[in-house]
Design an enzyme around this catalytic site. Structure first.
Site, PDB file in Angstrom:
ATOM      1  N   GLU A  74      10.351   7.726 -16.766  1.00  0.00           N
ATOM      2  CA  GLU A  74       9.046   8.353 -17.040  1.00  0.00           C
ATOM      3  C   GLU A  74       8.563   8.004 -18.446  1.00  0.00           C
ATOM      4  O   GLU A  74       7.377   7.734 -18.657  1.00  0.00           O
ATOM      5  CB  GLU A  74       9.152   9.867 -16.877  1.00  0.00           C
ATOM      6  CG  GLU A  74       9.387  10.286 -15.425  1.00  0.00           C
ATOM      7  CD  GLU A  74       9.826  11.730 -15.325  1.00  0.00           C
ATOM      8  OE1 GLU A  74       9.018  12.611 -15.625  1.00  0.00           O
ATOM      9  OE2 GLU A  74      10.993  11.977 -14.960  1.00  0.00           O
ATOM     10  N   SER A 104      16.474  20.420 -16.775  1.00  0.00           N
ATOM     11  CA  SER A 104      15.329  21.297 -17.016  1.00  0.00           C
ATOM     12  C   SER A 104      15.804  22.535 -17.743  1.00  0.00           C
ATOM     13  O   SER A 104      16.893  23.043 -17.474  1.00  0.00           O
ATOM     14  CB  SER A 104      14.698  21.683 -15.681  1.00  0.00           C
ATOM     15  OG  SER A 104      13.955  22.877 -15.808  1.00  0.00           O
ATOM     16  N   HIS A 114       0.836  -1.218   0.000  1.00  0.00           N
ATOM     17  CA  HIS A 114       0.000   0.000   0.000  1.00  0.00           C
ATOM     18  C   HIS A 114       0.865   1.260   0.000  1.00  0.00           C
ATOM     19  O   HIS A 114       0.438   2.291   0.523  1.00  0.00           O
ATOM     20  CB  HIS A 114      -0.946   0.023   1.212  1.00  0.00           C
ATOM     21  CG  HIS A 114      -1.680  -1.257   1.421  1.00  0.00           C
ATOM     22  ND1 HIS A 114      -2.891  -1.530   0.845  1.00  0.00           N
ATOM     23  CD2 HIS A 114      -1.338  -2.372   2.121  1.00  0.00           C
ATOM     24  CE1 HIS A 114      -3.287  -2.754   1.193  1.00  0.00           C
ATOM     25  NE2 HIS A 114      -2.358  -3.289   1.961  1.00  0.00           N
ATOM     26  N   LYS A 168      17.887  20.899 -11.605  1.00  0.00           N
ATOM     27  CA  LYS A 168      17.155  19.657 -11.795  1.00  0.00           C
ATOM     28  C   LYS A 168      17.956  18.564 -12.484  1.00  0.00           C
ATOM     29  O   LYS A 168      18.730  18.804 -13.402  1.00  0.00           O
ATOM     30  CB  LYS A 168      15.894  19.916 -12.628  1.00  0.00           C
ATOM     31  CG  LYS A 168      14.857  20.741 -11.912  1.00  0.00           C
ATOM     32  CD  LYS A 168      14.057  19.917 -10.933  1.00  0.00           C
ATOM     33  CE  LYS A 168      12.966  19.168 -11.661  1.00  0.00           C
ATOM     34  NZ  LYS A 168      12.271  18.267 -10.743  1.00  0.00           N
TER      35      LYS A 168
END
Ligand code: ARG
Length: 460
Positions: free
Chosen positions: A292, A279, A158, A285
């Site tokens: 992804e 980025s 969970h 970043k």
């Protein structure tokens, strides 16, 4: 002059809009190599049964060889506006190279049995590459698991901390899932290896085509026994796309785990600069785009499975032009998977671990509750009583703002007289994982053996 494979009964040529709408060379040009192979064997078969002379067969084979030499993969698609499909392309080139003998290659064939034969051969080749690529990712996961050694993290259910596990054990879970995927493709590969050629358009042929010869020479295990199913069923495409979808489902889960492990809140892993992105605005970043994109593209592949299922839903027998739409999704899934697995392997191998962050994540010692529960069971306390006791202890510790480690033995004894000071030995990550006894558990010795097993199995 571009000549179609049909046209005798038409007074007018095809409207340019219909050409644009229906031509498929842009997609099926990829079948060039496989179709040249099919046609070469087909010419030998035609000469074997006496429908063409051996001289004509030789001319055809030489013509096909010339096409193979003069057309680099991908180049044929430049003619997508003038030429209907790959079959028409090869026919035209062959008639240029092999003269009148070339006119005989399509004897007894239809594009309906031809296209599915060629697509099967093409897919077979891709599946062989796919197997190697999946094994390469499995190897990378094993390398990473080995690098993780005895590092422990809180395993989660969970998405909440549950019990300590070896990070290596977590990674090996994916090796196992990918093994299932690999064997699924092997099974599907066996099931689909049935020759459709010789089924003609739908009913079979009045010519004495030697299908067994074709099957043997083209590497098929069997010949199809129903000409309608052979030409009109794409169940095998759905099965392959289902295999791809399940593979991508696994890749997306692995990706999500790596994204979480890389997130600042976890901080378990760092990615190599070479396999990370930045980025355009925020200079600090460093992003896990590989994972992804994997997570995102899984959705596109699932869509291809949905498309092939819907394409055939309620489709009457036998061949319908709808079936031409089987290829874009199949080819797209193959392409996407090939590059995805290729980039995933080195991305995984170059991951580094951050033991400090893992240690910090283990500070919450309620993750030893199940170990305490099993301790009580070994002392003869019935399971549900023990469950209740440990639940109360966790609650009590929480209410007092204490960790289990900080609770004095007298407090433990208030809940059960079965506790003695050995309970404190349980409250440690290494003790927890080393206490596991079952096969397939996260016990470090077992995990080590699993690593050795996979190293051995994947070497082949
Ligand atoms: N391009 C078609 C396909 O991929 C094959 C051609 C069949 N055309 C026909 N008129 N029967 O399925």
């Amino acid at each position: 002059m571009n000549k179609a494979l049909w046209g005798g009964r038409f007074k007018k040529g095809m409207h340019p809009l219909l050409k644009e709408f229906s031509y498929s060379l842009l997609v099926d040009h990829e079948l060039l190599g496989a179709e040249l192979e099919v046609s070469s064997v087909y010419a030998r078969m035609l000469s074997k049964i006496g429908l063409i002379t051996s001289k004509e067969a030789a001319q055809i084979m030489a013509g096909l060889e010339k096409i193979k030499k003069s057309w680099k993969p991908g180049d044929a698609c430049r003619h997508f506006q003038e030429i209907e499909d790959i079959h028409t392309f090869i026919q035209q080139e062959l008639e240029k190279n092999a003269g009148s003998a070339g006119k005989k290659i399509h004897t007894g064939r239809s594009r309906n049995d031809l296209v599915v034969t060629t697509t099967l051969i093409y897919t077979r080749g891709k599946l062989a590459q796919l197997e190697t690529a999946i094994a390469a990712v499995q190897k990378s996961l094993v390398i990473l698991a080995k690098k993780a050694g005895d590092l422990i993290i809180p395993g989660m259910t969970h998405l909440r901390k549950a019990q300590p596990i070896l990070a290596a054990h977590h990674l090996l879970a994916y090796v196992e899932m990918l093994e299932g995927d690999r064997s699924r493709f092997q099974d599907a590969g066996k099931r689909m290896n049935v020759l459709p050629l010789g089924s003609a358009a739908l009913a079979g042929s009045a010519l004495p085509l030697d299908r067994k010869f074709l099957a043997k020479e083209l590497g098929f295990d069997r010949i199809s026994s129903n000409s309608l199913a052979a030409t009109a069923d794409r169940g095998w495409v759905a099965e392959i796309l289902a295999g791809y979808s399940i593979l991508w489902m696994h890749l997306s889960r692995l990706s999500e785990d790596m994204i979480l492990w890389n997130n600042e809140a976890f901080g378990y892993i760092d990615l190599d600069d070479e396999f990370s992105t930045g980025s355009s605005l925020m200079p600090q970043k460093k992003n896990p785009d590989v994972f992804e994109l994997l997570r995102g593209r899984a959705g596109v592949v699932f869509g291809q499975l949905q498309a092939i299922l819907t394409l055939q839903k309620g489709l009457p027998l036998a061949y319908n032009r709808d079936l031409q739409e089987d290829k874009p999704g199949l080819f797209d899934a193959m392409r996407k998977t090939q590059i995805a697995l290729a980039v995933l392997a080195p991305t995984l191998e170059t991951i580094t671990f951050n033991p400090k962050a893992m240690k910090k994540a283990l500070e919450d010692d309620s993750i030893y509750s199940t170990d305490v529960l099993e301790y009580l069971i070994q002392k003869g306390i019935p399971f549900s009583t023990a469950h209740e006791i440990v639940g109360k202890i966790v609650r009590h510790a929480q209410d007092c703002g204490l960790g289990l480690k900080d609770m004095p033995l007298s407090d433990w004894k208030n809940f059960s007289s079965a506790f003695d000071k050995t309970v404190f030995h349980l409250l440690d990550p290494s003790a927890s994982v080393s206490g596991k006894k079952t096969e397939g558990s996260t016990h470090p010795a077992r995990v080590k053996r699993e690593i050795l097993k996979w190293e051995r199995n994947l070497k082949k």
